[in-house]
Design an enzyme around this catalytic site. Structure first.
Site, mmCIF file in Angstrom:
data_model
loop_
_atom_site.group_PDB
_atom_site.id
_atom_site.type_symbol
_atom_site.label_atom_id
_atom_site.label_comp_id
_atom_site.label_asym_id
_atom_site.label_seq_id
_atom_site.Cartn_x
_atom_site.Cartn_y
_atom_site.Cartn_z
ATOM 1 N N SER A 132 0.809 -1.228 0.000
ATOM 2 C CA SER A 132 0.000 0.000 0.000
ATOM 3 C C SER A 132 0.832 1.263 0.000
ATOM 4 O O SER A 132 0.339 2.343 0.280
ATOM 5 C CB SER A 132 -0.901 0.025 1.233
ATOM 6 N N GLU A 169 16.098 -5.896 -3.678
ATOM 7 C CA GLU A 169 14.719 -5.740 -4.167
ATOM 8 C C GLU A 169 14.690 -5.762 -5.698
ATOM 9 O O GLU A 169 13.847 -6.379 -6.317
ATOM 10 C CB GLU A 169 14.109 -4.437 -3.612
ATOM 11 N N ASP A 181 13.082 4.507 -0.138
ATOM 12 C CA ASP A 181 12.396 3.679 0.861
ATOM 13 C C ASP A 181 13.374 2.998 1.803
ATOM 14 O O ASP A 181 13.237 3.047 3.021
ATOM 15 C CB ASP A 181 11.552 2.598 0.163
HETATM 16 P P1 ADP Z 1 4.967 -1.974 -0.193
HETATM 17 O O1 ADP Z 1 6.447 -1.996 -0.062
HETATM 18 O O2 ADP Z 1 4.427 -0.686 -0.699
HETATM 19 O O3 ADP Z 1 4.256 -2.408 1.052
HETATM 20 P P2 ADP Z 1 5.531 -4.023 -2.129
HETATM 21 O O4 ADP Z 1 4.695 -4.677 -3.138
HETATM 22 O O5 ADP Z 1 6.779 -3.335 -2.530
HETATM 23 O O6 ADP Z 1 4.580 -3.038 -1.316
HETATM 24 O O7 ADP Z 1 5.981 -5.111 -1.027
HETATM 25 C C1 ADP Z 1 5.046 -5.981 -0.448
HETATM 26 C C2 ADP Z 1 5.632 -7.390 -0.398
HETATM 27 O O8 ADP Z 1 6.691 -7.455 0.601
HETATM 28 C C3 ADP Z 1 4.635 -8.428 0.059
HETATM 29 O O9 ADP Z 1 3.865 -8.891 -1.036
HETATM 30 C C4 ADP Z 1 5.541 -9.514 0.627
HETATM 31 O O10 ADP Z 1 6.117 -10.282 -0.393
HETATM 32 C C5 ADP Z 1 6.664 -8.713 1.267
HETATM 33 N N1 ADP Z 1 6.379 -8.468 2.703
HETATM 34 C C6 ADP Z 1 6.350 -7.281 3.320
HETATM 35 N N2 ADP Z 1 6.053 -7.425 4.635
HETATM 36 C C7 ADP Z 1 5.903 -8.730 4.864
HETATM 37 C C8 ADP Z 1 5.578 -9.518 6.028
HETATM 38 N N3 ADP Z 1 5.361 -8.958 7.207
HETATM 39 N N4 ADP Z 1 5.486 -10.859 5.866
HETATM 40 C C9 ADP Z 1 5.707 -11.417 4.671
HETATM 41 N N5 ADP Z 1 6.000 -10.737 3.543
HETATM 42 C C10 ADP Z 1 6.102 -9.404 3.635
HETATM 43 MG MG MG Z 2 7.849 -1.754 -1.640
#
Ligand code: ADP
Ligand code: MG
Length: 395
Positions: A132, A169, A181
Site C-alpha cells: 500500500s 529488491e 524507501d
Molecule cells: P509496499 O512496499 O508498498 O508495502 P511491495 O509490493 O513493494 O509493497 O511489497 C510488499 C511485499 O513485501 C509483500 O507482497 C511480501 O512479499 C513482502 N512483505 C512485506 N512485509 C511482509 C511480512 N510482514 N510478511 C511477509 N511478507 C512481507
Molecule cells: Mg515496496
C-alpha cells in the site's frame, strides 16, 4: 509491548520451539512531501514510522535458513546458506521463495559484499499494510539487515544496508525501485524527517516534532493497478520537458528540479500540454519540499500543513496521479476539525494518503473520514495513527 511483539514471539516459538536470540523492529515510512520528483533530481522528505516489521531470530549451527511470516499461512520457507551462495542474483532464482525473496535477497547481497554469514531462523510480522505504499518491502529488507548484523556481528552501517537492500529488491525480488524507501527505513529517527537528495544520496535530518499533532495514515485499499504504466508515462514526459527547456537555460539544466520556478515561467511556452503541467509539478514540488523543511525548522506546523495540501493539489491537477479514491479520502480529511493538511503519498492511483491532525481531534476525524469514504466509494478504508520512530541503524 504491543500485540505484534507477542504475535512474532509466539510464531517464533511455535515453529522453532525455543526463545529467540534477537528481537528487532524496523520502521515503515511515508514521504511527507516531494512526490514524483525522485527521478527528476529532486529532494524528498520521508520519515520513518512506528508501524513497520517485527522479527525474532536466532543463528543455526546446521547452515539451514528457516523463515516464516506470521501474517499469512503457507509462508514457511526452508533453504540453506550454501544454496543461496550458489544462486545467481536474479529474480528467476528467487521466484520460488515468494515473500522470502526479500530477506533471502538481502542475505545474498551481504554474501556478495564479503560478509560472513551462516544459517539462521526468523519469524516476522508487519504492523503496516502490505503493498500500500508504506514500504513494507523495504521495512522487511532493513529488518533482515539489522537481524543479520546482530546475529553475525557484522560491521554494517545504515547507508550500506539501504544500498544493498535496494539491490536485493531490484535483482532478487525483481521490483525496480529507487533508494528512498530503504534509505529512510534504515536511517530514519524519531522526531526527524530526512531531506534526501536522491541523485547524490546527500542527506540531512530535519526536525519533525509533532507535539500536539499526529499523522493519520489513510489506506484507500484501492490496488495501485495503474501506477506502473502511468509512472513510465510521467517519467517520459519529464524527460521530454527537460530535454526541451533544460537546454534553453544558462547554464544548461540536466534535471527538471534544477530549474527554479522563475526560470520555468520564462521558458515554459516552449512546451506543449500536458508536458507543461507535468514539468510545473516537478519544478514547484521541489520548491515546496524546501519550503516545508524551513517551516519545520521554524516549528511552523500550520504552514507545513498548507504545503502538503498544495502538493496533493498539484499531483491531482498537474501531474494527474491521484484518482477518485485518493481525492475523496483527502477531501474528507481536510473537512475535519483539527486537520492541518492532507495529501496522497507514494506512487498514486491508490495506496495511502496522510493527514496531519490535532491529537485531540484524531479519533473523531478518523471515524468521520471512514464513514464518508464508505458512503462515497462503497468500501472501507483503513486508517491508523502513526508517530515517527527510530530505525535500528540510527540508534
Ligand atoms: P509496499 O512496499 O508498498 O508495502 P511491495 O509490493 O513493494 O509493497 O511489497 C510488499 C511485499 O513485501 C509483500 O507482497 C511480501 O512479499 C513482502 N512483505 C512485506 N512485509 C511482509 C511480512 N510482514 N510478511 C511477509 N511478507 C512481507
Ligand atoms: Mg515496496
Amino acid at each position: 509491548m504491543n500485540e505484534f511483539y507477542e504475535k512474532v514471539k509466539d510464531c517464533y516459538n511455535d515453529y522453532f520451539d525455543r526463545t529467540e536470540e534477537v528481537f528487532i523492529f524496523a520502521p515503515g515510512r511515508v514521504n511527507l512531501i516531494g512526490e514524483h520528483i525522485d527521478y527528476n533530481g529532486g529532494k524528498v522528505l520521508p520519515c520513518s514510522l512506528s508501524v513497520g516489521t517485527y522479527g525474532a531470530a536466532s543463528k543455526r549451527k546446521d547452515g539451514r535458513i528457516l523463515l516464516v511470516s506470521a501474517d499469512f499461512s503457507g509462508s514457511y520457507i526452508e533453504t540453506e546458506a550454501d544454496v543461496i551462495e550458489e544462486l545467481k542474483d536474479e529474480p528467476e532464482s528467487f521466484e520460488a521463495f515468494g515473500w522470502a525473496a526479500y530477506p533471502l535477497g538481502v542475505f545474498k547481497k551481504l554474501l556478495m559484499r564479503g560478509f560472513k554469514l551462516g544459517g539462521f531462523e526468523m519469524a516476522v510480522s508487519g504492523s503496516l499494510p502490505r503493498g500500500s505504499g508504506l514500504s513494507s518491502s523495504a521495512s522487511l529488507e532493513i529488518l533482515t539487515c539489522a537481524v543479520l548484523k546482530k546475529l553475525f556481528r557484522l560491521e554494517l552501517d545504515g547507508v550500506t544496508a539501504s544500498v544493498l537492500s535496494v539491490e536485493a529488491e531490484r535483482d532478487c525480488a525483481g521490483v525496480n525501485c529507487g533508494i528512498m524507501d530503504q534509505f529512510i527505513c534504515a536511517m530514519g529517527k524519531k522526531d526527524k524527517a530526512i531531506l534526501l537528495d536522491t541523485s547524490t544520496l546527500e542527506y540531512e535530518y530535519t526536525p519533525f516534532i509533532l507535539k500536539d499533532y499526529t499523522l493519520l495514515i489513510m489506506n484507500t485499499k484501492k490496488p495501485r493497478r495503474l501506477a506502473d504504466s502511468k509512472y513510465n508515462e510521467r517519467r517520459a514526459e519529464c524527460e521530454k520537458a527537460v530535454s526541451v527547456i533544460g537546454k534553453k537555460l544558462v547554464p544548461e539544466r540536466k534535471n527538471l528540479c534544477d530549474i527554479t520556478p522563475e526560470e520555468f515561467d520564462r521558458v515554459k511556452e516552449l512546451l506543449k500540454e500536458p508536458v507543461i503541467k507535468r514539468a510545473r509539478h516537478a519544478v514547484y514540488e521541489n520548491g515546496r519540499t524546501l519550503d516545508a523543511v524551513r517551516a519545520l525548522q521554524n516549528g511552523d506546523i500550520a504552514l507545513f500543513g498548507k504545503l502538503i495540501d498544495a502538493s496533493h493539489d498539484s499531483l491531482r491537477d498537474d501531474y494527474e496521479v491521484t484518482g477518485i479514491e485518493l481525492d475523496t479520502i483527502v477531501e474528507a480529511a481536510r473537512a475535519q476539525k483539527g486537520v492541518l493538511g492532507a495529501r496522497m503519498t507514494g506512487a498514486g492511483f491508490g495506496g495511502c494518503a496522510i493527514a496531519l491532525v490535532e491529537k485531540e481531534s484524531a479519533e473523531e476525524a478518523k471515524k468521520n473520514i471512514e464513514r464518508i469514504y464508505k458512503e462515497k466509494i462503497g468500501y472501507d478504508c483503513e486508517i491508523m495513527k502513526a508517530e515517527t520512530f527510530d530505525s535500528p541503524f540510527a540508534v
